[in-house]
Design an enzyme around this catalytic site. Structure first.
Site, PDB file in Angstrom:
ATOM      1  N   LYS A 114      13.463  48.249 106.907  1.00 36.66           N
ATOM      2  CA  LYS A 114      12.470  47.302 107.421  1.00 36.66           C
ATOM      3  C   LYS A 114      11.653  47.931 108.541  1.00 36.66           C
ATOM      4  O   LYS A 114      10.456  47.683 108.655  1.00 36.66           O
ATOM      5  CB  LYS A 114      13.158  46.034 107.947  1.00 36.66           C
ATOM      6  N   LYS A 197      15.124  46.152  94.694  1.00 36.82           N
ATOM      7  CA  LYS A 197      15.862  44.891  94.553  1.00 36.82           C
ATOM      8  C   LYS A 197      14.900  43.700  94.588  1.00 36.82           C
ATOM      9  O   LYS A 197      13.850  43.770  95.229  1.00 36.82           O
ATOM     10  CB  LYS A 197      16.950  44.837  95.633  1.00 36.82           C
ATOM     11  N   LYS A 200      12.616  38.435  98.604  1.00 38.03           N
ATOM     12  CA  LYS A 200      11.820  37.285  99.024  1.00 38.03           C
ATOM     13  C   LYS A 200      10.480  37.693  99.580  1.00 38.03           C
ATOM     14  O   LYS A 200       9.530  36.938  99.545  1.00 38.03           O
ATOM     15  CB  LYS A 200      12.526  36.588 100.179  1.00 38.03           C
TER      16      LYS A 200
END
Ligand code: AMP
Ligand code: TRP
Length: 330
Positions: A114, A197, A200
């Site tokens: 991130k 993956k 969201k």
């Protein structure tokens, strides 16, 4: 039959809940709900580690509560609550911040991934200490079992390390929790990119199936999902896209992947995808319908969350106080 052990898990109220969250987490929470004393948390403080729009966040908390209940988490059997409403979570997190090491947090791959996106220097301090708050979530309840998807394995390992280290330094205080990762569905991949993956925060809605997607949207997304070269419906390493779709089919229906492969021998990707779409629609439609119904009357959801927070506090408080005592704060 309850075994006296506790389960703790949580999901962030950010973005759209998707099939990965359902198969990796929610579905398993429901399946073990009768065997444990359960704490299912809406981890709103974790969501703040990246910027959130306050209006959207407020709405997402309710939406997540509705989805928990609609998936089959029964507020009579399980405690459903918001993390921010039980301040003991952040209080214990500070104590654990003082036990965790910079080196350990720097090795967390989720942080590295991130932080890489926006530059590590610009990442929030919250994002950095995120796994410590997660450890506090679980240790505060002396939970034995934490059902999560594969991407949480490293955070769970750190949690166990922190529990052991605290116990070693200050005397037996916390249960060292076990991780529970399902054998199938623990890592659902993106429909448009089977090496990433399902996420969201993915910018392309076609990459994920949201739990609240309409049936036709689900059908369209599966029809357009990336496939591999060749025609055979088999889960081989050279066929990551088909392997992912087979995994989804298996996780939803409970059939073994090999059995599904046999069923589609001699048939093509088209037939398989058509059936898969119906399997997913059948699995998610009742959840969507029930969630929308619950969202129509948010008072019931707000009440569930308030009652949940009270129950959670009753367990969290004395456990925080024993950590204080051990550390010399009382
Ligand atoms: P998050 O969306 O990061 O709050 O994750 C909530 C839960 O869903 C965690 O237990 C994750 O491990 C799980 N999860 C998230 N994405 C996936 C995925 N693509 N496949 C399987 N499980 C997932
Ligand atoms: N970090 C988890 C995730 O993104 C969410 C989470 C927060 C969690 N606290 C937790 C999961 C405690 C299990 C237990 O998926």
């Amino acid at each position: 039959m309850r075994n006296g052990h506790r389960v703790f898990s949580g999901i962030q109220p950010s973005g759209n809940l998707h099939l990965g969250n359902y198969l990796g987490a929610l579905k398993n929470w429901v399946s073990i709900q009768d065997d444990y004393e359960n704490y299912f948390c809406i981890v709103d403080l974790h969501a703040l580690t990246v910027p959130q729009d306050p209006k959207v966040l407020r709405q997402k908390v309710r939406e997540l509560a509705a989805i928990y209940v609609a998936c089959g988490i029964d507020p009579e059997k399980s405690v459903i609550f918001r993390q921010s409403r039980v301040s003991e979570h952040t209080e214990l997190a500070w104590l654990l911040d003082c036990v965790a090491k910079v080196g350990e947090l720097s090795r967390m791959t989720q942080f590295k991934d991130k932080a890489r996106k926006g530059g590590a220097e610009a990442a929030s301090v919250g994002l950095y200490v995120y796994p410590v708050l997660q450890a506090a979530d679980v240790l505060l309840y002396n939970a034995h079992l934490v059902p999560v998807g594969e991407d949480q394995r490293q955070h769970l390992e750190l949690m166990r390390t922190l529990a052991r280290r605290f116990n070693g330094l200050y005397g037996e205080t916390f249960v060292v929790p076990e991780v529970f990762i399902p054998p199938v569905g623990a890592r659902v991949m993106a429909l448009d990119e089977p090496t990433a993956k399902m996420s969201k925060s993915a910018p392309a809605p076609g990459s994920y199936i949201a739990i609240l997607d309409e049936p036709d949207a689900i059908r369209r997304k599966i029809r357009r999902a990336k496939t591999d070269s060749g025609t055979e419906v088999v889960a081989s390493p050279e066929k990551p896209a088909i392997a992912n779709l087979l995994g989804i089919y298996a996780a939803i229906t409970g059939s073994a992947v090999e059995e599904i492969e046999r069923r589609y021998e001699g048939k093509g990707y088209g037939d398989f995808k058509k059936d898969l779409a119906e399997v997913v629609v059948e699995g998610l439609s009742p959840i969507r319908d029930r969630a929308l119904e619950l969202l129509d009357d948010p008072r019931e959801l707000d009440e569930i969350l308030e009652t949940g927070a009270e129950k959670a506090r009753a367990v969290a408080r004395p456990n925080l106080e024993s950590a204080w005592t051990r550390m010399g704060l009382s």
